[in-house]
Design a protein around this motif. Sequence first.
Motif, short mmCIF file in Angstrom:
data_model
loop_
_atom_site.label_atom_id
_atom_site.label_comp_id
_atom_site.label_asym_id
_atom_site.label_seq_id
_atom_site.Cartn_x
_atom_site.Cartn_y
_atom_site.Cartn_z
N ARG A 235 0.81 -1.22 0.00
CA ARG A 235 0.00 0.00 0.00
C ARG A 235 0.85 1.28 0.00
NH1 ARG A 235 -0.61 -1.95 5.34
NH2 ARG A 235 0.12 -0.47 6.92
N GLY A 236 2.18 1.12 -0.10
CA GLY A 236 3.05 2.28 -0.23
C GLY A 236 3.29 3.05 1.06
N ASP A 237 3.11 2.39 2.20
CA ASP A 237 3.34 3.03 3.50
C ASP A 237 4.81 2.81 3.87
OD1 ASP A 237 3.45 3.90 6.12
OD2 ASP A 237 1.65 2.83 6.77
N LEU A 238 5.66 3.73 3.43
CA LEU A 238 7.10 3.51 3.52
C LEU A 238 7.63 3.56 4.95
CD1 LEU A 238 8.16 5.67 0.45
CD2 LEU A 238 7.85 3.19 0.56
N ALA A 239 7.07 4.44 5.77
CA ALA A 239 7.55 4.55 7.15
C ALA A 239 7.25 3.26 7.92
CB ALA A 239 6.89 5.74 7.83
N GLU B 221 -4.49 1.62 -3.21
CA GLU B 221 -4.39 2.53 -2.06
C GLU B 221 -2.96 3.02 -1.85
OE1 GLU B 221 -6.25 0.95 1.41
OE2 GLU B 221 -8.12 0.46 0.38
N ASP B 222 -2.13 2.90 -2.87
CA ASP B 222 -0.74 3.37 -2.81
C ASP B 222 -0.67 4.72 -3.52
OD1 ASP B 222 1.95 3.90 -3.06
OD2 ASP B 222 2.49 1.94 -3.86
N PRO B 223 -0.41 5.81 -2.79
CA PRO B 223 -0.38 7.13 -3.42
C PRO B 223 0.68 7.26 -4.51
CG PRO B 223 0.45 7.23 -1.16
CD PRO B 223 -0.17 5.89 -1.33
N ARG B 224 1.78 6.50 -4.39
CA ARG B 224 2.82 6.57 -5.42
C ARG B 224 2.33 5.95 -6.72
NH1 ARG B 224 6.44 3.15 -4.02
NH2 ARG B 224 8.04 3.89 -5.45
N ALA B 225 1.52 4.92 -6.64
CA ALA B 225 0.95 4.32 -7.85
C ALA B 225 -0.01 5.30 -8.53
CB ALA B 225 0.22 3.02 -7.50
N THR C 251 0.04 17.82 -9.12
CA THR C 251 -0.58 16.93 -8.13
C THR C 251 0.30 15.71 -7.88
OG1 THR C 251 -2.79 17.62 -8.83
CG2 THR C 251 -2.63 15.58 -7.57
N ALA C 252 0.85 15.15 -8.94
CA ALA C 252 1.71 13.97 -8.79
C ALA C 252 2.95 14.30 -7.96
CB ALA C 252 2.12 13.45 -10.17
N THR C 253 3.55 15.46 -8.21
CA THR C 253 4.73 15.87 -7.45
C THR C 253 4.41 15.99 -5.97
OG1 THR C 253 5.69 17.08 -9.32
CG2 THR C 253 6.40 17.74 -7.11
N ALA C 254 3.31 16.68 -5.65
CA ALA C 254 2.93 16.87 -4.26
C ALA C 254 2.57 15.54 -3.60
CB ALA C 254 1.75 17.84 -4.18
N THR C 255 1.93 14.65 -4.34
CA THR C 255 1.53 13.35 -3.81
C THR C 255 2.77 12.54 -3.43
OG1 THR C 255 -0.49 13.32 -5.13
CG2 THR C 255 0.32 11.19 -4.33
N ARG C 256 3.77 12.56 -4.27
CA ARG C 256 5.00 11.82 -3.98
C ARG C 256 5.69 12.41 -2.75
NH1 ARG C 256 6.60 8.14 -7.69
NH2 ARG C 256 5.70 8.20 -9.79
N VAL C 257 5.71 13.72 -2.64
CA VAL C 257 6.34 14.36 -1.48
C VAL C 257 5.59 13.97 -0.20
CG1 VAL C 257 6.80 16.56 -0.35
CG2 VAL C 257 7.32 16.27 -2.79
N ARG C 258 4.26 14.03 -0.26
CA ARG C 258 3.46 13.69 0.92
C ARG C 258 3.64 12.22 1.31
NH1 ARG C 258 -0.38 17.46 -1.39
NH2 ARG C 258 -1.33 15.79 -2.62
N SER C 259 3.91 11.36 0.34
CA SER C 259 4.09 9.93 0.64
C SER C 259 5.46 9.65 1.25
CB SER C 259 3.93 9.09 -0.64
OG SER C 259 5.07 9.21 -1.47
#
Length: 319
Positions: free
Chosen positions: A31-35, A212-216, A243-251
């Motif tokens: 799900r892209g939850d890296l932390a 549900e993975d924001p990076r995807a 939007t994609a740039t901000a989404t990646r930063v937020r993830s």
Amino acid sequence: MNRALADFRALRDAWGVAAALSSRAALAMVRGDLATLRENALEARAQFVELGDVLGQLKTAEALGTHAEVNADYELAAQLHREGLRMAQSLEMWSEESRQLSGLGRIALLTERFDEAREFHQRALQLAIEQGNLPAQQMAELGLALGARREGDLEAADAHLRPWLEWNRERNASNGLALVLAELGFAAELRNDAEAALTLHQSGLDSALATEDPRAVALALEGLAGAHSLTGRHIRSARLLGTATATRVRSGAPLPPAERGDVDRIAARVRNALGDARYAAEHAAGEAMDHHTAAAAEQFTESLVNTAVNTARRGIAAA
């Protein structure tokens, strides 16, 4: 899994704790939850080392290697995949060896060692085929496709990707399907086939949302930006890129330089059409939008277009 972890901790079952943590790390990866991925994999790995469980160490090394790759720590990622490769070979787990070879191939690709990347992925593919392991085979073929597209061989990239569309659909494997569709969409964009690129990236967006993975989702939005840019919808493209740039930063994982090729190509096309000032303004407007809102807008527009097309077709048929 949270309940299982709590029970194992209460029982002071060290192996159970490590296994539950490893499973949590694997789920977080999907799900892209890296932390959460890193936190659980690190603790699980320490437990498995203390217990002398080589298989557990192998699985956590793979998870941590993926985390390092996402964060552009390619030296650490390669080290972890090499460790995983040695462990897989010591256990004679050939499918796991294939996965580690693909991991090393991916790092070689990101560091522009294309011949080495191809060799790693081909070795991984051969092992996966010998073991009849289709997930490992897909992983290797995706790596070969990524390399082929980076080197400009779009036909080879398509040939590696196409067989996995239906395979992922049959299994409702949203993560794999989203990546395959994104790669096919970028290949279509590079051929200047706007219609195919748009169709593929719209389907990719649906699959990405299911993960549900924001990076995807960010990847799908970047692909749609490229498709729209081919048809002159440059403002829309700039906002999607924002939007994609901000989404990646937020993830927690901004796009690293080694993976910016597609975004930089699309951004250059859009900036050339809009001019620097207008591009910056529209990109900023996109950054202020969350990825769910942007995705919903894309899906709504697609629905309107499909309705209009179907209405027109019915009118023609009735005439």
